[in-house]
Write a protein that holds these residues in place. Structure first.
Motif, PDB file in Angstrom:
ATOM      1  N   VAL A  57      -7.083   5.227   6.404  1.00  0.00           N
ATOM      2  CA  VAL A  57      -6.932   5.332   7.853  1.00  0.00           C
ATOM      3  C   VAL A  57      -5.477   5.127   8.273  1.00  0.00           C
ATOM      4  O   VAL A  57      -5.118   5.359   9.417  1.00  0.00           O
ATOM      5  CB  VAL A  57      -7.861   4.351   8.613  1.00  0.00           C
ATOM      6  CG1 VAL A  57      -9.307   4.765   8.467  1.00  0.00           C
ATOM      7  CG2 VAL A  57      -7.663   2.922   8.155  1.00  0.00           C
ATOM      8  N   GLN A  58      -4.630   4.731   7.338  1.00  0.00           N
ATOM      9  CA  GLN A  58      -3.210   4.588   7.653  1.00  0.00           C
ATOM     10  C   GLN A  58      -2.415   4.649   6.351  1.00  0.00           C
ATOM     11  O   GLN A  58      -2.841   4.086   5.346  1.00  0.00           O
ATOM     12  CB  GLN A  58      -2.981   3.253   8.354  1.00  0.00           C
ATOM     13  CG  GLN A  58      -1.734   3.201   9.198  1.00  0.00           C
ATOM     14  CD  GLN A  58      -1.690   1.868   9.957  1.00  0.00           C
ATOM     15  OE1 GLN A  58      -2.403   1.640  10.919  1.00  0.00           O
ATOM     16  NE2 GLN A  58      -0.838   0.986   9.499  1.00  0.00           N
ATOM     17  N   GLY A  59      -1.263   5.319   6.391  1.00  0.00           N
ATOM     18  CA  GLY A  59      -0.396   5.377   5.216  1.00  0.00           C
ATOM     19  C   GLY A  59      -0.849   6.429   4.218  1.00  0.00           C
ATOM     20  O   GLY A  59      -1.721   7.263   4.505  1.00  0.00           O
ATOM     21  N   THR A  60      -0.242   6.385   3.041  1.00  0.00           N
ATOM     22  CA  THR A  60      -0.538   7.360   1.996  1.00  0.00           C
ATOM     23  C   THR A  60      -0.834   6.612   0.699  1.00  0.00           C
ATOM     24  O   THR A  60      -0.038   5.782   0.266  1.00  0.00           O
ATOM     25  CB  THR A  60       0.658   8.320   1.778  1.00  0.00           C
ATOM     26  OG1 THR A  60       0.896   9.010   3.011  1.00  0.00           O
ATOM     27  CG2 THR A  60       0.369   9.329   0.683  1.00  0.00           C
ATOM     28  N   ALA A  61      -1.959   6.911   0.104  1.00  0.00           N
ATOM     29  CA  ALA A  61      -2.381   6.214  -1.109  1.00  0.00           C
ATOM     30  C   ALA A  61      -2.321   7.161  -2.300  1.00  0.00           C
ATOM     31  O   ALA A  61      -2.592   8.355  -2.167  1.00  0.00           O
ATOM     32  CB  ALA A  61      -3.810   5.699  -0.940  1.00  0.00           C
ATOM     33  N   ARG A  62      -1.962   6.616  -3.470  1.00  0.00           N
ATOM     34  CA  ARG A  62      -2.087   7.382  -4.700  1.00  0.00           C
ATOM     35  C   ARG A  62      -3.326   6.848  -5.415  1.00  0.00           C
ATOM     36  O   ARG A  62      -3.424   5.649  -5.706  1.00  0.00           O
ATOM     37  CB  ARG A  62      -0.845   7.206  -5.570  1.00  0.00           C
ATOM     38  CG  ARG A  62      -0.951   7.992  -6.892  1.00  0.00           C
ATOM     39  CD  ARG A  62       0.391   8.249  -7.564  1.00  0.00           C
ATOM     40  NE  ARG A  62       1.118   7.006  -7.773  1.00  0.00           N
ATOM     41  CZ  ARG A  62       2.443   6.879  -7.675  1.00  0.00           C
ATOM     42  NH1 ARG A  62       3.186   7.928  -7.355  1.00  0.00           N
ATOM     43  NH2 ARG A  62       3.024   5.726  -7.890  1.00  0.00           N
ATOM     44  N   VAL A  63      -4.257   7.743  -5.666  1.00  0.00           N
ATOM     45  CA  VAL A  63      -5.534   7.341  -6.258  1.00  0.00           C
ATOM     46  C   VAL A  63      -5.688   7.967  -7.635  1.00  0.00           C
ATOM     47  O   VAL A  63      -5.523   9.175  -7.801  1.00  0.00           O
ATOM     48  CB  VAL A  63      -6.707   7.777  -5.355  1.00  0.00           C
ATOM     49  CG1 VAL A  63      -8.043   7.445  -6.016  1.00  0.00           C
ATOM     50  CG2 VAL A  63      -6.603   7.101  -3.998  1.00  0.00           C
ATOM     51  N   THR A  64      -5.963   7.111  -8.592  1.00  0.00           N
ATOM     52  CA  THR A  64      -6.262   7.586  -9.935  1.00  0.00           C
ATOM     53  C   THR A  64      -7.754   7.385 -10.161  1.00  0.00           C
ATOM     54  O   THR A  64      -8.275   6.303  -9.908  1.00  0.00           O
ATOM     55  CB  THR A  64      -5.492   6.756 -10.989  1.00  0.00           C
ATOM     56  OG1 THR A  64      -4.108   6.776 -10.650  1.00  0.00           O
ATOM     57  CG2 THR A  64      -5.696   7.304 -12.385  1.00  0.00           C
ATOM     58  N   CYS A  65      -8.433   8.446 -10.591  1.00  0.00           N
ATOM     59  CA  CYS A  65      -9.873   8.302 -10.859  1.00  0.00           C
ATOM     60  C   CYS A  65     -10.193   9.091 -12.120  1.00  0.00           C
ATOM     61  O   CYS A  65     -10.036  10.315 -12.138  1.00  0.00           O
ATOM     62  CB  CYS A  65     -10.683   8.804  -9.667  1.00  0.00           C
ATOM     63  SG  CYS A  65     -12.451   8.547  -9.889  1.00  0.00           S
ATOM     64  N   ASP A  66     -10.567   8.366 -13.180  1.00  0.00           N
ATOM     65  CA  ASP A  66     -10.831   8.970 -14.488  1.00  0.00           C
ATOM     66  C   ASP A  66      -9.701   9.914 -14.898  1.00  0.00           C
ATOM     67  O   ASP A  66      -9.942  11.054 -15.325  1.00  0.00           O
ATOM     68  CB  ASP A  66     -12.191   9.681 -14.489  1.00  0.00           C
ATOM     69  CG  ASP A  66     -13.334   8.679 -14.710  1.00  0.00           C
ATOM     70  OD1 ASP A  66     -13.066   7.566 -15.237  1.00  0.00           O
ATOM     71  OD2 ASP A  66     -14.483   8.998 -14.354  1.00  0.00           O
ATOM     72  N   GLY A  67      -8.474   9.460 -14.711  1.00  0.00           N
ATOM     73  CA  GLY A  67      -7.323  10.210 -15.184  1.00  0.00           C
ATOM     74  C   GLY A  67      -6.736  11.199 -14.194  1.00  0.00           C
ATOM     75  O   GLY A  67      -5.607  11.643 -14.347  1.00  0.00           O
TER      76      GLY A  67
END
Lengths: 472, 472
Positions: A407-417
């Motif tokens: 809902v705010q900002g920018t996330a880097r998401v790793t999911c199963d590589g």
């Protein structure tokens, strides 16, 4: 002007200011009087002309809170020492002295608690500087507060004769334990007793001599704990086995009460240890009322009403000598004369198994914090805030799946590589068992809503594969 | 045994039990004393042998709450009359009488408030039955409570002579307004005054005669409001224009104080109007303490401590004569002697623009309810519960997008014409501007987490295209 190294002790976890102060986030890290936390106010007071960068001594569970609060002020400490367990002030001050001795045995150190209020920073700095010659002359200088009431909650420092207005350093004759009311009144009348504020100035080498003379066993243990300390992400972790051999004892008992090179520097400015809610009322009242947050009083006198949450109003009607502190998960209402018994209330809650005794809904972690918004049958919703640059560990769960909505900002998401960047209004699903990580690669905090579903939702359902904060 | 139609008035919105009672969800719908709400306890008391299905008179904003609470008890009302605006009890009772007159002018009606406590339902039913012959004989029967203290908060019914133990129906000589303390004490001593509980028994035709005699203007207005009433989803909506011509006046003033066919049925059982927190304390205290929810008292006396939320503990220490009520968004602490001034506190909050004055975090709708879990900059998270069979309107928003995650039950989601079934752990994204609807086609409640993002998140950013509940 001489340069003094502040040694700030912030490892304690008092409960007399419950519900605001809890084991998981004690009072020194809360803004009890003013916009900054007490720890931050202590740091600010001991920054600037005449002060070197501070040495901070804290507990393992508070290390990231302390660093984050220093970072917010732009303060870089000389060192952050981690006490493996709480052993009172004796070993803590000794560890700081041994650490400083490695670089400069002649350094002046000012030992300061992190949870006191001293509004007049300039007068305090001046008083400290005025005590430097005595400290450089080999004295252990205790700062004594001129009492304005017959307080039974503090220890006292005894002078040889009545204190004159504007008096400087004087010899310290003895220590008086917390007195009863009659003794306190007599001491106030006599005028030669000052409150012991736990503030001390001395050189590194002098205090080491004093420890060697009066507490030789402690020196062996703490010396080993410092020698074997482990550097860890900027923290200095004292070696636990050696540390645990040190007795849990205050510097007052261990050293001061035995030493004969003691002086008192009187401090006439305002001071409070904010030791209980009655003290907070005394420090923050205006015309008898101490209101904080959205608090309203109708016909109340000598009363403290605090709401610690903008979304929670507190309303008092017709109250006299009442302390009321409201948080979304816990509310305290006590007669002011019973402020010391809040400790007992916390013990009662603990015995009842109420989590509020120790823990806040908001849980601080090295990467930021989270709070549970709602818990239901087989689901839980959390708000997660990740500081700029923060990263949760690479992890997986056996019993829950997670939905994340940024809902705010920018996330880097790793999911199963697979790595994806998620920005505001985007979401991702982390299936049960998937190896995943959440990071904030940006410059502003990431705020994320996490909805968990599963049969078991405890924090301990976690397998960590990698962690930049070196947690297990 | 004669059959009596209970007429239950539940349109009021008192504020003296704030923060539990608020305009958006007043006290009669809350479980103040026991597991059921006061309204439900009133319904249960007036169900069974001797009672017909009730007629319920309520306000527009409470219609779905009332129906839902009746549904939970398995009670089907004869009718639910909706008052377009609150006009006190005079017009409300008249409307019920006119409605009943359409089917049976000889019917017996028992007028009952919905927010009182009468623990001994059997004794009460027996007292009501014992009054039937008088009512059938043309009397207007008021139920009078035997007073046990010199209460200044109630009106009194005057008898011709002192009340004997076990006495039956007696002539009612007059009404006494809320007295001052001296007068209340004198009346208690005299023994011929009973509390006026606002409970009345009469036949439909007799009360219509009384209204025609003593309040002819009201009859014209209310008759039109009933004749022109609109049937709407099982509710009988009184016609607003006519209704608004009726004066806002109690049945006591409008009719009772003028009539000469009045009797009193004494009721010796326990009764309370729960008119303020001091009354709630009196009704629920045990050994001086009234504790509710996770509430703890250390050395407290004559004190009420209530937490209205399982996740919020309330702790009292050393309190005497204190009322404390905690909710996650509002906390009240008052001296017990000031319980009547809670009204004043609510007015103060209203003047300050605090939403807590009127509104709960939990918002009840015909399809279920929602609550805001957290509100931030450009985002809000809600928990939404949809009853089995419930459906939100087909709608769109100008300023926000929504993420929905189903955490319990099965939802049918329509989004721009596409219909999908979503079950636990599934999610859907509703873009800004999309026409969408949420329904619960199943047999168990749907629990949904909604994360909204956008520049404006007010409830009024909604365009409704279709609504099964006929809302605008």
């Amino acid at each position: 002007m001489s340069t003094i190294t502040p040694v700030i002790l912030c490892g304690g976890a008092g409960t007399r200011l419950w519900p605001l102060s809890r084991q998981s986030y004690p009072k020194q890290f809360s803004p009890l009087a003013g916009a900054d936390s007490l720890f931050q106010a202590s740091l600010t007071r001991l920054t600037g002309d005449g002060f070197a960068a501070p040495v901070v001594v804290t507990a393992d569970q508070f290390r990231f809170i302390a660093v984050q609060q220093m970072h917010a002020l732009g303060i870089t400490p000389q060192a952050v020492l981690i006490e493996p367990t709480g052993r009172d002030t004796g070993p803590a001050v000794l560890a700081a002295a041994l650490h400083l001795a490695q670089s400069d045995p002649d350094a002046l150190m000012l030992v300061a608690p992190s949870d006191h209020v001293i509004p007049d920073a300039a007068l305090f700095a001046q008083t400290v500087q005025a005590a430097v010659p005595a400290a450089q002359g080999g004295q252990i200088v205790a700062f004594g507060i001129t009492p304005d009431r017959a307080e039974t909650g503090y220890g006292y420092l005894e002078l040889g004769g009545p204190l004159q207005d504007g008096a400087g350093i004087a010899p310290l004759i003895g220590f008086v334990e917390k007195p009863d009311a009659a003794r306190a009144a007599a001491m106030l009348a006599e005028g030669r007793y000052l409150w012991n504020a736990g503030l001390f100035l001395f050189t590194v080498k002098d205090i080491l001599v004093a420890y060697a003379l009066h507490a030789p066993d402690m020196v062996e243990a703490v010396q080993t704990a410092v020698d074997d300390a482990r550097h860890d992400l900027g923290f200095l972790r004292l070696a636990p086995d050696a540390w645990d051999r040190a007795p849990a004892i205050s510097i007052d008992y261990a050293v001061m009460e035995q030493a004969d090179n003691l002086s008192v520097a009187p401090y006439a400015g305002r001071w409070s240890d904010l030791g209980d809610w009655a003290a907070v009322w005394r420090e923050t009242e205006n015309d008898g009322l101490a209101l904080s947050g959205p608090a309203y009083a109708i016909d109340c006198a000598d009363t403290l009403l605090r709401s610690e949450n903008d979304g929670q109003v507190i309303m008092g009607i017709g109250l006299q000598d009442i302390i009321a502190v409201a948080m979304p998960d816990a509310v305290l209402i006590a007669h002011k004369s019973r402020a010391q018994d809040v400790k007992q209330a916390v013990a009662l809650l603990k015995a009842q198994g109420a989590g509020q005794a120790d823990t806040f809904p908001k849980d601080h972690r090295p990467w930021g914090w989270f709070e549970s918004l709602t818990i239901g049958d087989r689901f839980q919703v959390k708000r997660i805030v990740v500081h700029a640059g923060g990263a949760l560990s690479l992890q997986s769960h056996h019993h829950r799946a997670e939905h994340w909505i940024v809902v705010q900002g920018t996330a880097r998401v790793t999911c199963d590589g697979n790595v994806t960047l998620l920005t505001e209004n985007e979401s991702v699903y982390i299936p049960l068992g998937a190896t995943h990580r959440l990071e904030n690669p940006g410059k502003v905090p990431v705020v994320l809503i996490e909805a968990q579903t599963g049969s078991y939702l405890g924090e301990d359902d976690i397998i960590r594969y990698e962690d930049i904060y070196a947690r297990d």
